[in-house]
Design a protein around this motif. Sequence first.
Motif, mmCIF file in Angstrom:
data_model
loop_
_atom_site.group_PDB
_atom_site.id
_atom_site.type_symbol
_atom_site.label_atom_id
_atom_site.label_comp_id
_atom_site.label_asym_id
_atom_site.label_seq_id
_atom_site.Cartn_x
_atom_site.Cartn_y
_atom_site.Cartn_z
ATOM 1 N N ALA A 14 0.830 -1.209 0.000
ATOM 2 C CA ALA A 14 0.000 0.000 0.000
ATOM 3 C C ALA A 14 0.865 1.260 0.000
ATOM 4 C CB ALA A 14 -0.915 -0.012 1.225
ATOM 5 N N MET A 15 1.955 1.227 0.759
ATOM 6 C CA MET A 15 2.820 2.402 0.878
ATOM 7 C C MET A 15 3.552 2.694 -0.427
ATOM 8 S SD MET A 15 5.922 3.052 3.597
ATOM 9 C CE MET A 15 7.127 1.996 2.787
ATOM 10 N N LEU A 16 3.979 1.641 -1.113
ATOM 11 C CA LEU A 16 4.815 1.799 -2.297
ATOM 12 C C LEU A 16 4.047 1.708 -3.599
ATOM 13 C CD1 LEU A 16 7.694 -0.507 -1.061
ATOM 14 C CD2 LEU A 16 7.658 1.987 -1.019
ATOM 15 N N ASP A 17 2.780 1.269 -3.502
ATOM 16 C CA ASP A 17 1.953 1.089 -4.689
ATOM 17 C C ASP A 17 2.628 0.157 -5.692
ATOM 18 O OD1 ASP A 17 -0.329 1.396 -6.228
ATOM 19 O OD2 ASP A 17 0.475 3.124 -7.323
ATOM 20 N N THR A 18 3.263 -0.886 -5.180
ATOM 21 C CA THR A 18 3.870 -1.910 -6.022
ATOM 22 C C THR A 18 3.867 -3.216 -5.253
ATOM 23 O OG1 THR A 18 5.831 -2.492 -7.334
ATOM 24 C CG2 THR A 18 6.217 -1.499 -5.191
ATOM 25 N N HIS A 19 3.908 -4.325 -5.935
ATOM 26 C CA HIS A 19 3.810 -5.607 -5.253
ATOM 27 C C HIS A 19 5.113 -5.960 -4.555
ATOM 28 C CE1 HIS A 19 2.330 -9.523 -4.228
ATOM 29 N NE2 HIS A 19 3.380 -10.087 -4.777
#
Length: 206
Positions: A30-35
Amino acid sequence: MTTQLTADQYDTLKELINIGVGRAAGMLNAMLDTHVHLQVPELFTCTREQLETELNTFGGDTISVVRLTYSGGFSGATSLIFPPTSAAKLVSILTGEEHAVDDDDLDALRIGTLTEVGNIVINGVMGSIANVLKQRLHYSLPTYIDDTIKALIALNRFKEDATIVMARAHFRVEAWQIDGSIVLWFEVGSLDALLDAIDELNRDVL
């Protein structure tokens, strides 16, 4: 001589760590918007000497560590440890700094990034253990350290007969394989308190 976990204690502790790591992965996603995929494939107990031997397999004389101490139902410290190359890769991916991998001197931004990642992962793991086992823990602020393996082991002031719990964690971010280890250290008597709480939990489940 290390404390030996029973099969049930091993399975429960590993599951609690996996739950915590999974929660941490969700927060990082959620913080990085990446898996971000985190996996704990292996868990074992060891002595101080065995821990040093294990960390030496990372290669190189230095390692990067985010460390957090705790007290309460049980006391000790939890560290998230990276080989320097893995730490630099992780920072490069998370900050978008293309040259971070080749930079030996992590600046304040990079230290802050690793500290935040370590804080999320460690709090996820310790929060999972404390919540499920219904233990109240008090945490210190996380600290970032980049030093030799011997110096970092000395920092923890392990007793000669201390039992250390080590979980090998693997991070995968955008197809990068980044190695790290979660090390749980319990003060004298605290590991027994943890295992007693796990035994009580297992009896309640049965």
